[in-house]
Write a protein that holds these residues in place. Structure first.
Motif, PDB file in Angstrom:
ATOM      1  N   GLU A  41       4.671  10.656   1.702  1.00 18.90           N
ATOM      2  CA  GLU A  41       4.061   9.422   1.206  1.00 18.90           C
ATOM      3  C   GLU A  41       4.987   8.274   1.591  1.00 18.90           C
ATOM      4  N   ILE A  42       4.408   7.196   2.094  1.00 20.77           N
ATOM      5  CA  ILE A  42       5.206   6.031   2.458  1.00 20.77           C
ATOM      6  C   ILE A  42       4.676   4.794   1.737  1.00 20.77           C
ATOM      7  N   ALA A  43       5.583   3.911   1.389  1.00 26.41           N
ATOM      8  CA  ALA A  43       5.227   2.616   0.830  1.00 26.41           C
ATOM      9  C   ALA A  43       5.316   1.601   1.966  1.00 26.41           C
TER      10      ALA A  43
ATOM     11  N   PRO B 268       9.728   5.568   3.337  1.00 25.48           N
ATOM     12  CA  PRO B 268       9.285   6.822   2.734  1.00 25.48           C
ATOM     13  C   PRO B 268       9.587   6.793   1.230  1.00 25.48           C
ATOM     14  N   VAL B 269       8.593   7.095   0.411  1.00 28.85           N
ATOM     15  CA  VAL B 269       8.765   7.039  -1.037  1.00 28.85           C
ATOM     16  C   VAL B 269       9.897   7.952  -1.491  1.00 28.85           C
ATOM     17  N   ALA B 270      10.037   9.115  -0.888  1.00 30.35           N
ATOM     18  CA  ALA B 270      11.088  10.065  -1.276  1.00 30.35           C
ATOM     19  C   ALA B 270      12.492   9.502  -1.057  1.00 30.35           C
ATOM     20  N   GLU B 271      12.643   8.513  -0.196  1.00 27.86           N
ATOM     21  CA  GLU B 271      13.954   7.924   0.087  1.00 27.86           C
ATOM     22  C   GLU B 271      14.229   6.647  -0.698  1.00 27.86           C
TER      23      GLU B 271
ATOM     24  N   LEU C 298      18.046   2.093  -3.051  1.00 31.48           N
ATOM     25  CA  LEU C 298      18.357   1.129  -4.113  1.00 31.48           C
ATOM     26  C   LEU C 298      19.827   0.729  -4.104  1.00 31.48           C
ATOM     27  N   ALA C 299      20.660   1.548  -3.505  1.00 29.40           N
ATOM     28  CA  ALA C 299      22.100   1.266  -3.454  1.00 29.40           C
ATOM     29  C   ALA C 299      22.569   1.180  -2.005  1.00 29.40           C
ATOM     30  N   TRP C 300      21.813   0.483  -1.176  1.00 26.07           N
ATOM     31  CA  TRP C 300      22.118   0.385   0.254  1.00 26.07           C
ATOM     32  C   TRP C 300      23.479  -0.228   0.531  1.00 26.07           C
ATOM     33  N   TRP C 301      23.974  -1.030  -0.381  1.00 24.08           N
ATOM     34  CA  TRP C 301      25.249  -1.714  -0.166  1.00 24.08           C
ATOM     35  C   TRP C 301      26.455  -0.803  -0.450  1.00 24.08           C
ATOM     36  N   GLU C 302      26.196   0.343  -1.070  1.00 22.22           N
ATOM     37  CA  GLU C 302      27.280   1.281  -1.368  1.00 22.22           C
ATOM     38  C   GLU C 302      27.508   2.174  -0.159  1.00 22.22           C
ATOM     39  N   SER C 303      28.442   1.808   0.663  1.00 24.86           N
ATOM     40  CA  SER C 303      28.715   2.562   1.887  1.00 24.86           C
ATOM     41  C   SER C 303      29.605   3.755   1.585  1.00 24.86           C
ATOM     42  N   THR C 304      29.371   4.853   2.259  1.00 25.21           N
ATOM     43  CA  THR C 304      30.221   6.022   2.119  1.00 25.21           C
ATOM     44  C   THR C 304      31.436   5.934   3.037  1.00 25.21           C
TER      45      THR C 304
ATOM     46  N   SER D 208       0.828  -1.202   0.000  1.00 22.01           N
ATOM     47  CA  SER D 208       0.000   0.000   0.000  1.00 22.01           C
ATOM     48  C   SER D 208       0.864   1.254   0.000  1.00 22.01           C
ATOM     49  N   LEU D 209       0.260   2.349  -0.424  1.00 24.33           N
ATOM     50  CA  LEU D 209       0.859   3.670  -0.308  1.00 24.33           C
ATOM     51  C   LEU D 209       0.019   4.438   0.689  1.00 24.33           C
ATOM     52  N   ARG D 210       0.683   5.142   1.589  1.00 21.50           N
ATOM     53  CA  ARG D 210      -0.020   5.872   2.640  1.00 21.50           C
ATOM     54  C   ARG D 210       0.514   7.296   2.689  1.00 21.50           C
ATOM     55  N   ARG D 211      -0.400   8.235   2.955  1.00 23.04           N
ATOM     56  CA  ARG D 211      -0.022   9.637   3.072  1.00 23.04           C
ATOM     57  C   ARG D 211      -0.756  10.245   4.250  1.00 23.04           C
ATOM     58  N   LEU D 212       0.014  10.932   5.087  1.00 22.10           N
ATOM     59  CA  LEU D 212      -0.573  11.615   6.234  1.00 22.10           C
ATOM     60  C   LEU D 212      -1.320  12.852   5.757  1.00 22.10           C
TER      61      LEU D 212
END
Length: 134
Positions: free
Chosen positions: A95-97, A118-121, A126-132, A85-89
């Protein structure tokens, strides 16, 4: 005597539970659809019991009043039902998925898993494995 719930029955139970909760905010209407041993699991490996989860849902209803919920998909396979679902306060909140996974047993919801993003994030995740920190 117990009977094995069919996939369409399980999907209907989850849809009925969530529709009632979102439409009316009535947490007490949700309680009878949860088994006594119900467990709710979060991505951080914490879990809550039926009473703890219902209390958390009840406490969240005031800040979440007026939240818009758009159910995108409800899929069922045996004793598991998955809802996206998509939800919005209200008031232009983010907006959150959300992906909820429900396991049913003997016509009751026995376990739930929930993932919220959060949809904006989403693109950054998508690249969570790419650490800074290389």
């Amino acid at each position: 005597m117990t009977t094995q719930s069919t996939t369409p029955d399980n999907k209907s139970i989850v849809q009925r539970a969530l529709t009632a909760l979102v439409a009316t905010g009535d947490v007490d209407a949700l309680a009878p659809l949860l088994s006594d041993g119900f467990l709710h699991h979060r991505p951080d490996a914490t879990s809550s019991t039926k009473a703890e989860w219902l209390a958390a849902v009840r406490a969240a209803l005031v800040p979440l009043a007026g939240m818009r919920v758009e159910i995108r998909q409800v899929l069922a396979d045996g004793d598991h039902v998955v809802m996206h679902s998509l939800r919005r306060l209200p008031g232009g909140g983010p907006e959150i998925a959300v992906v909820d996974i429900w396991r049913l047993h003997d016509g009751l919801i026995a376990e739930a898993w929930e993932i919220i993003e959060p949809v904006a994030e989403a693109a950054a995740h998508l690249a969570w494995w790419e650490s800074t920190d290389h």
